[in-house]
Scaffold this motif. Structure first.
Motif, PDB file in Angstrom:
ATOM      1  N   GLY A   1     -79.244   5.753   4.106  1.00  0.00           N
ATOM      2  CA  GLY A   1     -78.592   6.683   3.194  1.00  0.00           C
ATOM      3  C   GLY A   1     -78.112   7.964   3.831  1.00  0.00           C
ATOM      4  N   GLY A   2     -78.241   8.085   5.160  1.00  0.00           N
ATOM      5  CA  GLY A   2     -77.749   9.272   5.835  1.00  0.00           C
ATOM      6  C   GLY A   2     -76.230   9.316   5.847  1.00  0.00           C
ATOM      7  N   ILE A   3     -75.681  10.505   5.758  1.00  0.00           N
ATOM      8  CA  ILE A   3     -74.229  10.682   5.744  1.00  0.00           C
ATOM      9  C   ILE A   3     -73.731  10.831   7.176  1.00  0.00           C
ATOM     10  CG2 ILE A   3     -72.321  12.169   5.025  1.00  0.00           C
ATOM     11  CD1 ILE A   3     -74.033  12.948   2.579  1.00  0.00           C
ATOM     12  N   VAL A   4     -72.815   9.971   7.574  1.00  0.00           N
ATOM     13  CA  VAL A   4     -72.198  10.062   8.891  1.00  0.00           C
ATOM     14  C   VAL A   4     -70.883  10.830   8.802  1.00  0.00           C
ATOM     15  CG1 VAL A   4     -71.214   8.764  10.827  1.00  0.00           C
ATOM     16  CG2 VAL A   4     -73.269   7.920   9.662  1.00  0.00           C
ATOM     17  N   GLU A   5     -70.071  10.482   7.819  1.00  0.00           N
ATOM     18  CA  GLU A   5     -68.777  11.168   7.684  1.00  0.00           C
ATOM     19  C   GLU A   5     -68.246  10.973   6.266  1.00  0.00           C
ATOM     20  OE1 GLU A   5     -64.581  11.660  10.148  1.00  0.00           O
ATOM     21  OE2 GLU A   5     -66.422  10.991  11.108  1.00  0.00           O
ATOM     22  N   ILE A   6     -67.572  11.996   5.780  1.00  0.00           N
ATOM     23  CA  ILE A   6     -66.886  11.938   4.488  1.00  0.00           C
ATOM     24  C   ILE A   6     -65.481  12.487   4.683  1.00  0.00           C
ATOM     25  CG2 ILE A   6     -66.806  12.731   2.104  1.00  0.00           C
ATOM     26  CD1 ILE A   6     -69.854  13.009   2.206  1.00  0.00           C
ATOM     27  N   GLN A   7     -64.487  11.716   4.280  1.00  0.00           N
ATOM     28  CA  GLN A   7     -63.104  12.165   4.294  1.00  0.00           C
ATOM     29  C   GLN A   7     -62.600  12.138   2.857  1.00  0.00           C
ATOM     30  OE1 GLN A   7     -61.395   9.069   6.737  1.00  0.00           O
ATOM     31  NE2 GLN A   7     -61.794  10.165   8.636  1.00  0.00           N
ATOM     32  N   GLY A   8     -62.217  13.283   2.315  1.00  0.00           N
ATOM     33  CA  GLY A   8     -61.764  13.316   0.929  1.00  0.00           C
ATOM     34  C   GLY A   8     -60.543  14.199   0.756  1.00  0.00           C
ATOM     35  N   THR A   9     -59.577  13.712  -0.002  1.00  0.00           N
ATOM     36  CA  THR A   9     -58.326  14.453  -0.185  1.00  0.00           C
ATOM     37  C   THR A   9     -57.848  14.360  -1.630  1.00  0.00           C
ATOM     38  OG1 THR A   9     -57.655  13.901   2.083  1.00  0.00           O
ATOM     39  CG2 THR A   9     -55.948  14.702   0.604  1.00  0.00           C
ATOM     40  N   ALA A  10     -57.468  15.503  -2.179  1.00  0.00           N
ATOM     41  CA  ALA A  10     -56.820  15.526  -3.490  1.00  0.00           C
ATOM     42  C   ALA A  10     -55.325  15.349  -3.267  1.00  0.00           C
ATOM     43  CB  ALA A  10     -57.095  16.839  -4.203  1.00  0.00           C
ATOM     44  N   GLU A  11     -54.788  14.251  -3.754  1.00  0.00           N
ATOM     45  CA  GLU A  11     -53.366  13.984  -3.600  1.00  0.00           C
ATOM     46  C   GLU A  11     -52.539  14.744  -4.633  1.00  0.00           C
ATOM     47  OE1 GLU A  11     -52.277  12.412  -1.111  1.00  0.00           O
ATOM     48  OE2 GLU A  11     -53.999  11.280  -0.390  1.00  0.00           O
ATOM     49  N   GLN A  12     -53.159  15.040  -5.769  1.00  0.00           N
ATOM     50  CA  GLN A  12     -52.448  15.730  -6.847  1.00  0.00           C
ATOM     51  C   GLN A  12     -53.292  16.937  -7.277  1.00  0.00           C
ATOM     52  OE1 GLN A  12     -51.573  12.710  -9.822  1.00  0.00           O
ATOM     53  NE2 GLN A  12     -50.959  11.267  -8.223  1.00  0.00           N
ATOM     54  N   THR A  13     -54.068  16.789  -8.345  1.00  0.00           N
ATOM     55  CA  THR A  13     -54.909  17.878  -8.830  1.00  0.00           C
ATOM     56  C   THR A  13     -56.195  17.960  -8.022  1.00  0.00           C
ATOM     57  OG1 THR A  13     -54.062  17.464 -11.059  1.00  0.00           O
ATOM     58  CG2 THR A  13     -56.052  18.815 -10.878  1.00  0.00           C
ATOM     59  N   PRO A  14     -56.610  19.159  -7.610  1.00  0.00           N
ATOM     60  CA  PRO A  14     -57.874  19.292  -6.888  1.00  0.00           C
ATOM     61  C   PRO A  14     -59.026  18.692  -7.689  1.00  0.00           C
ATOM     62  CG  PRO A  14     -56.641  21.329  -6.741  1.00  0.00           C
ATOM     63  CD  PRO A  14     -55.899  20.447  -7.705  1.00  0.00           C
ATOM     64  N   PHE A  15     -59.962  18.071  -6.977  1.00  0.00           N
ATOM     65  CA  PHE A  15     -61.079  17.449  -7.689  1.00  0.00           C
ATOM     66  C   PHE A  15     -62.261  18.416  -7.750  1.00  0.00           C
ATOM     67  CE2 PHE A  15     -61.220  16.075  -3.270  1.00  0.00           C
ATOM     68  CZ  PHE A  15     -62.554  16.189  -2.896  1.00  0.00           C
ATOM     69  N   SER A  16     -63.122  18.198  -8.730  1.00  0.00           N
ATOM     70  CA  SER A  16     -64.235  19.104  -8.991  1.00  0.00           C
ATOM     71  C   SER A  16     -65.489  18.647  -8.258  1.00  0.00           C
ATOM     72  CB  SER A  16     -64.524  19.149 -10.494  1.00  0.00           C
ATOM     73  OG  SER A  16     -64.999  17.878 -10.935  1.00  0.00           O
ATOM     74  N   GLU A  17     -66.497  19.503  -8.278  1.00  0.00           N
ATOM     75  CA  GLU A  17     -67.782  19.143  -7.693  1.00  0.00           C
ATOM     76  C   GLU A  17     -68.388  17.951  -8.428  1.00  0.00           C
ATOM     77  OE1 GLU A  17     -72.106  21.256  -6.718  1.00  0.00           O
ATOM     78  OE2 GLU A  17     -70.344  22.485  -7.102  1.00  0.00           O
ATOM     79  N   ALA A  18     -68.178  17.897  -9.745  1.00  0.00           N
ATOM     80  CA  ALA A  18     -68.678  16.760 -10.531  1.00  0.00           C
ATOM     81  C   ALA A  18     -67.963  15.475 -10.128  1.00  0.00           C
ATOM     82  CB  ALA A  18     -68.485  17.034 -12.021  1.00  0.00           C
ATOM     83  N   ASP A  19     -66.655  15.577  -9.867  1.00  0.00           N
ATOM     84  CA  ASP A  19     -65.906  14.411  -9.394  1.00  0.00           C
ATOM     85  C   ASP A  19     -66.467  13.931  -8.054  1.00  0.00           C
ATOM     86  OD1 ASP A  19     -64.114  14.392 -11.537  1.00  0.00           O
ATOM     87  OD2 ASP A  19     -62.707  15.736 -10.514  1.00  0.00           O
ATOM     88  N   PHE A  20     -66.734  14.888  -7.158  1.00  0.00           N
ATOM     89  CA  PHE A  20     -67.266  14.519  -5.843  1.00  0.00           C
ATOM     90  C   PHE A  20     -68.621  13.835  -5.979  1.00  0.00           C
ATOM     91  CE2 PHE A  20     -69.966  15.515  -2.196  1.00  0.00           C
ATOM     92  CZ  PHE A  20     -69.251  14.871  -1.202  1.00  0.00           C
ATOM     93  N   ALA A  21     -69.458  14.354  -6.854  1.00  0.00           N
ATOM     94  CA  ALA A  21     -70.775  13.748  -7.068  1.00  0.00           C
ATOM     95  C   ALA A  21     -70.631  12.312  -7.586  1.00  0.00           C
ATOM     96  CB  ALA A  21     -71.595  14.586  -8.048  1.00  0.00           C
ATOM     97  N   ALA A  22     -69.657  12.099  -8.460  1.00  0.00           N
ATOM     98  CA  ALA A  22     -69.430  10.747  -8.984  1.00  0.00           C
ATOM     99  C   ALA A  22     -68.958   9.811  -7.874  1.00  0.00           C
ATOM    100  CB  ALA A  22     -68.403  10.790 -10.116  1.00  0.00           C
ATOM    101  N   LEU A  23     -68.070  10.296  -7.015  1.00  0.00           N
ATOM    102  CA  LEU A  23     -67.583   9.477  -5.904  1.00  0.00           C
ATOM    103  C   LEU A  23     -68.717   9.157  -4.931  1.00  0.00           C
ATOM    104  CD1 LEU A  23     -64.179  11.257  -5.148  1.00  0.00           C
ATOM    105  CD2 LEU A  23     -64.532   9.113  -6.402  1.00  0.00           C
ATOM    106  N   LEU A  24     -69.553  10.138  -4.633  1.00  0.00           N
ATOM    107  CA  LEU A  24     -70.673   9.918  -3.722  1.00  0.00           C
ATOM    108  C   LEU A  24     -71.651   8.902  -4.306  1.00  0.00           C
ATOM    109  CD1 LEU A  24     -72.222  10.582  -1.148  1.00  0.00           C
ATOM    110  CD2 LEU A  24     -73.221  12.560  -2.340  1.00  0.00           C
ATOM    111  N   GLY A  25     -71.881   8.991  -5.606  1.00  0.00           N
ATOM    112  CA  GLY A  25     -72.762   8.019  -6.253  1.00  0.00           C
ATOM    113  C   GLY A  25     -72.224   6.601  -6.146  1.00  0.00           C
ATOM    114  N   LEU A  26     -70.920   6.446  -6.346  1.00  0.00           N
ATOM    115  CA  LEU A  26     -70.299   5.132  -6.193  1.00  0.00           C
ATOM    116  C   LEU A  26     -70.405   4.642  -4.754  1.00  0.00           C
ATOM    117  CD1 LEU A  26     -67.023   5.482  -8.305  1.00  0.00           C
ATOM    118  CD2 LEU A  26     -68.979   4.027  -8.836  1.00  0.00           C
ATOM    119  N   ALA A  27     -70.167   5.559  -3.811  1.00  0.00           N
ATOM    120  CA  ALA A  27     -70.226   5.186  -2.396  1.00  0.00           C
ATOM    121  C   ALA A  27     -71.615   4.703  -2.013  1.00  0.00           C
ATOM    122  CB  ALA A  27     -69.817   6.366  -1.522  1.00  0.00           C
TER     123      ALA A  27
END
Length: 238
Positions: A195-221
Protein backbone atom coordinates in the motif's frame (compact mmCIF):
# COMPACT_ATOMS: atom_id res chain seq x y z
CA UNK A 1 -23.23 4.93 -17.32
CA UNK A 2 -19.66 4.28 -18.44
CA UNK A 3 -19.14 3.55 -22.15
CA UNK A 4 -17.94 0.05 -21.23
CA UNK A 5 -20.97 -0.54 -18.94
CA UNK A 6 -18.56 -1.23 -16.06
CA UNK A 7 -19.24 -0.21 -12.47
CA UNK A 8 -17.32 2.83 -11.25
CA UNK A 9 -14.90 0.67 -9.25
CA UNK A 10 -14.55 -2.13 -11.82
CA UNK A 11 -11.35 -2.96 -13.67
CA UNK A 12 -11.33 -4.01 -17.29
CA UNK A 13 -10.64 -7.70 -17.86
CA UNK A 14 -6.96 -8.10 -16.88
CA UNK A 15 -4.66 -10.98 -17.76
CA UNK A 16 -0.96 -11.61 -17.17
CA UNK A 17 0.60 -14.30 -19.37
CA UNK A 18 4.16 -15.29 -18.51
CA UNK A 19 7.00 -16.71 -20.60
CA UNK A 20 5.74 -15.39 -23.93
CA UNK A 21 9.15 -14.37 -25.34
CA UNK A 22 11.44 -17.32 -26.00
CA UNK A 23 14.78 -15.59 -25.60
CA UNK A 24 14.09 -13.12 -22.77
CA UNK A 25 15.10 -13.93 -19.19
CA UNK A 26 11.60 -12.88 -18.15
CA UNK A 27 8.50 -11.87 -20.09
CA UNK A 28 4.82 -11.09 -19.68
CA UNK A 29 2.00 -10.24 -22.06
CA UNK A 30 -0.30 -7.99 -20.06
CA UNK A 31 -3.82 -7.12 -21.16
CA UNK A 32 -6.04 -4.45 -19.65
CA UNK A 33 -9.12 -4.89 -21.81
CA UNK A 34 -8.09 -3.86 -25.33
CA UNK A 35 -4.73 -2.47 -24.17
CA UNK A 36 -2.06 -5.12 -24.77
CA UNK A 37 1.61 -4.68 -23.83
CA UNK A 38 4.51 -7.10 -24.26
CA UNK A 39 6.98 -6.72 -21.38
CA UNK A 40 10.39 -8.41 -21.56
CA UNK A 41 13.26 -8.42 -19.08
CA UNK A 42 16.86 -8.60 -20.30
CA UNK A 43 19.83 -9.27 -18.03
CA UNK A 44 22.98 -7.32 -18.84
CA UNK A 45 26.15 -8.46 -17.09
CA UNK A 46 27.39 -4.92 -16.57
CA UNK A 47 25.57 -2.11 -14.84
CA UNK A 48 25.84 1.59 -15.68
CA UNK A 49 29.36 2.99 -15.58
CA UNK A 50 28.42 5.47 -12.89
CA UNK A 51 27.59 2.58 -10.52
CA UNK A 52 30.85 0.73 -11.12
CA UNK A 53 32.54 -0.23 -7.86
CA UNK A 54 29.46 0.45 -5.71
CA UNK A 55 28.28 -3.16 -5.59
CA UNK A 56 24.82 -2.05 -6.69
CA UNK A 57 22.90 -2.91 -9.82
CA UNK A 58 20.27 -1.05 -11.81
CA UNK A 59 16.81 -1.60 -13.24
CA UNK A 60 15.69 0.56 -16.14
CA UNK A 61 12.98 0.53 -18.79
CA UNK A 62 12.28 1.39 -22.40
CA UNK A 63 8.78 1.95 -23.78
CA UNK A 64 7.48 2.09 -27.32
CA UNK A 65 4.22 1.92 -29.21
CA UNK A 66 3.99 -0.12 -32.39
CA UNK A 67 2.85 1.84 -35.47
CA UNK A 68 -0.60 0.23 -35.63
CA UNK A 69 -1.22 0.02 -31.90
CA UNK A 70 -3.66 2.89 -32.48
CA UNK A 71 -6.50 3.61 -34.88
CA UNK A 72 -4.18 5.41 -37.27
CA UNK A 73 -0.56 4.52 -37.94
CA UNK A 74 1.97 6.39 -35.83
CA UNK A 75 5.49 6.90 -37.10
CA UNK A 76 8.23 4.84 -35.47
CA UNK A 77 10.24 7.10 -33.21
CA UNK A 78 13.48 5.54 -34.41
CA UNK A 79 12.94 7.31 -37.75
CA UNK A 80 13.01 10.68 -36.00
CA UNK A 81 16.25 9.86 -34.21
CA UNK A 82 15.02 10.27 -30.64
CA UNK A 83 12.14 9.26 -28.39
CA UNK A 84 9.33 11.75 -27.84
CA UNK A 85 8.89 13.56 -24.54
CA UNK A 86 5.90 11.32 -23.75
CA UNK A 87 7.93 8.18 -24.35
CA UNK A 88 10.78 9.39 -22.15
CA UNK A 89 8.34 10.29 -19.38
CA UNK A 90 6.67 6.87 -19.47
CA UNK A 91 9.85 4.80 -19.54
CA UNK A 92 11.26 6.79 -16.63
CA UNK A 93 8.04 6.17 -14.71
CA UNK A 94 8.30 2.42 -15.33
CA UNK A 95 11.94 2.35 -14.24
CA UNK A 96 11.28 4.37 -11.07
CA UNK A 97 8.31 2.20 -10.17
CA UNK A 98 10.26 -1.05 -10.40
CA UNK A 99 13.35 0.26 -8.62
CA UNK A 100 11.15 1.25 -5.69
CA UNK A 101 10.68 -2.44 -4.83
CA UNK A 102 14.13 -3.80 -5.76
CA UNK A 103 17.13 -4.27 -3.47
CA UNK A 104 19.77 -2.99 -5.89
CA UNK A 105 22.60 -4.14 -3.64
CA UNK A 106 21.26 -7.72 -3.73
CA UNK A 107 21.26 -7.55 -7.53
CA UNK A 108 24.99 -6.78 -7.64
CA UNK A 109 26.67 -4.86 -10.43
CA UNK A 110 24.29 -5.99 -13.16
CA UNK A 111 21.54 -4.24 -15.08
CA UNK A 112 18.08 -5.42 -16.04
CA UNK A 113 16.31 -3.66 -18.88
CA UNK A 114 12.52 -3.90 -19.13
CA UNK A 115 11.21 -3.35 -22.65
CA UNK A 116 7.51 -2.48 -22.76
CA UNK A 117 6.11 -2.56 -26.29
CA UNK A 118 2.49 -1.57 -26.81
CA UNK A 119 0.86 -3.94 -29.29
CA UNK A 120 -2.61 -2.41 -28.99
CA UNK A 121 -3.63 0.77 -27.16
CA UNK A 122 -6.97 1.62 -25.59
CA UNK A 123 -5.88 3.82 -22.69
CA UNK A 124 -3.71 3.01 -19.68
CA UNK A 125 -0.62 1.80 -21.55
CA UNK A 126 1.77 3.10 -18.87
CA UNK A 127 -0.14 1.51 -16.00
CA UNK A 128 -0.38 -1.82 -17.84
CA UNK A 129 3.37 -1.59 -18.54
CA UNK A 130 4.27 -1.16 -14.87
CA UNK A 131 2.00 -4.02 -13.83
CA UNK A 132 3.25 -6.43 -16.48
CA UNK A 133 6.90 -5.40 -16.16
CA UNK A 134 6.88 -6.45 -12.51
CA UNK A 135 5.99 -10.01 -13.57
CA UNK A 136 8.74 -10.02 -16.22
CA UNK A 137 11.24 -8.71 -13.67
CA UNK A 138 10.21 -11.33 -11.13
CA UNK A 139 10.78 -14.10 -13.66
CA UNK A 140 14.17 -12.65 -14.62
CA UNK A 141 15.24 -12.79 -10.99
CA UNK A 142 13.96 -16.37 -10.73
CA UNK A 143 15.98 -17.22 -13.85
CA UNK A 144 19.07 -15.77 -12.21
CA UNK A 145 18.48 -17.60 -8.92
CA UNK A 146 18.10 -20.91 -10.76
CA UNK A 147 21.62 -20.36 -12.14
CA UNK A 148 23.12 -19.34 -8.78
CA UNK A 149 23.60 -15.78 -9.98
CA UNK A 150 21.68 -14.46 -6.98
CA UNK A 151 21.67 -15.70 -3.40
CA UNK A 152 18.45 -13.91 -2.41
CA UNK A 153 15.42 -12.56 -4.24
CA UNK A 154 15.98 -8.81 -4.80
CA UNK A 155 12.25 -8.03 -5.03
CA UNK A 156 11.00 -6.59 -1.76
CA UNK A 157 7.34 -6.17 -2.71
CA UNK A 158 4.87 -6.10 -5.54
CA UNK A 159 4.22 -2.91 -7.49
CA UNK A 160 1.36 -2.17 -9.85
CA UNK A 161 -0.29 0.86 -11.42
CA UNK A 162 -3.78 1.94 -12.40
CA UNK A 163 -5.53 4.97 -13.83
CA UNK A 164 -8.49 6.74 -12.26
CA UNK A 165 -10.44 9.79 -13.31
CA UNK A 166 -13.48 12.02 -13.02
CA UNK A 167 -15.76 11.11 -15.90
CA UNK A 168 -19.11 12.91 -16.25
CA UNK A 169 -18.81 14.03 -12.63
CA UNK A 170 -18.07 10.59 -11.20
CA UNK A 171 -14.84 9.03 -9.95
CA UNK A 172 -14.10 5.90 -11.99
CA UNK A 173 -11.39 3.24 -12.06
CA UNK A 174 -9.22 2.09 -14.99
CA UNK A 175 -10.09 4.48 -17.81
CA UNK A 176 -10.21 3.20 -21.36
CA UNK A 177 -9.57 5.59 -24.25
CA UNK A 178 -13.21 6.70 -24.57
CA UNK A 179 -13.20 7.85 -20.94
CA UNK A 180 -9.62 9.12 -20.83
CA UNK A 181 -10.16 11.39 -23.83
CA UNK A 182 -13.25 12.96 -22.25
CA UNK A 183 -12.35 12.91 -18.53
CA UNK A 184 -12.42 16.14 -16.57
CA UNK A 185 -9.61 14.79 -14.38
CA UNK A 186 -7.30 11.86 -14.99
CA UNK A 187 -4.66 10.39 -12.71
CA UNK A 188 -2.23 7.49 -12.59
CA UNK A 189 -1.37 5.79 -9.31
CA UNK A 190 1.61 3.51 -8.64
CA UNK A 191 1.38 1.63 -5.35
CA UNK A 192 3.20 -1.28 -3.74
CA UNK A 193 1.59 -4.46 -2.54
CA UNK A 194 1.87 -3.15 1.02
CA UNK A 195 0.00 0.00 0.00
CA UNK A 196 2.97 2.35 -0.15
CA UNK A 197 2.74 5.20 -2.64
CA UNK A 198 5.43 5.20 -5.31
CA UNK A 199 4.06 7.88 -7.62
CA UNK A 200 0.87 9.80 -8.34
CA UNK A 201 0.27 11.74 -11.54
CA UNK A 202 -2.94 13.78 -11.57
CA UNK A 203 -4.21 16.48 -13.90
CA UNK A 204 -7.40 18.51 -14.13
CA UNK A 205 -8.23 18.73 -17.81
CA UNK A 206 -11.16 21.08 -17.24
CA UNK A 207 -12.37 22.10 -13.76
CA UNK A 208 -9.85 21.76 -10.92
CA UNK A 209 -10.60 18.78 -8.72
CA UNK A 210 -11.16 18.96 -4.98
CA UNK A 211 -9.46 17.23 -2.08
CA UNK A 212 -12.58 15.06 -1.76
CA UNK A 213 -12.27 14.11 -5.43
CA UNK A 214 -8.63 13.16 -4.88
CA UNK A 215 -9.55 11.03 -1.87
CA UNK A 216 -12.16 9.22 -3.97
CA UNK A 217 -9.64 8.57 -6.74
CA UNK A 218 -7.05 7.29 -4.25
CA UNK A 219 -9.64 4.97 -2.73
CA UNK A 220 -10.44 3.54 -6.15
CA UNK A 221 -6.74 3.16 -6.93
CA UNK A 222 -6.10 1.21 -3.72
CA UNK A 223 -8.94 -1.16 -4.53
CA UNK A 224 -7.82 -1.63 -8.13
CA UNK A 225 -4.17 -2.16 -7.29
CA UNK A 226 -5.13 -4.65 -4.60
CA UNK A 227 -6.84 -6.67 -7.32
CA UNK A 228 -3.86 -6.30 -9.67
CA UNK A 229 -1.43 -7.50 -7.00
CA UNK A 230 -3.67 -10.53 -6.41
CA UNK A 231 -3.47 -11.26 -10.15
CA UNK A 232 0.32 -10.89 -10.06
CA UNK A 233 0.51 -13.35 -7.18
CA UNK A 234 -1.70 -15.80 -9.04
CA UNK A 235 0.39 -15.42 -12.20
CA UNK A 236 3.68 -16.27 -10.46
CA UNK A 237 2.11 -19.01 -8.38
CA UNK A 238 2.03 -17.38 -4.98
Amino acid sequence: MRPSKRAADELRAVSLERAVARYAEGSCLVKFGNTHVLCTATLEEKGPSWLRGTGKGWVTAEYSMLPRATLERTRREVTSGKPSGRTQEIQRLIGRSLRAVVDLAALGEKQIVLDCDVIQADGGTRTASVTGAWVALHDCFRWMMARNMLSTMPLRDHVAAISCGIYRGNAVLDLDYAEDSAAGTDANFVLTGAGGIVEIQGTAEQTPFSEADFAALLGLAKKGIGELVALQKAAIGG
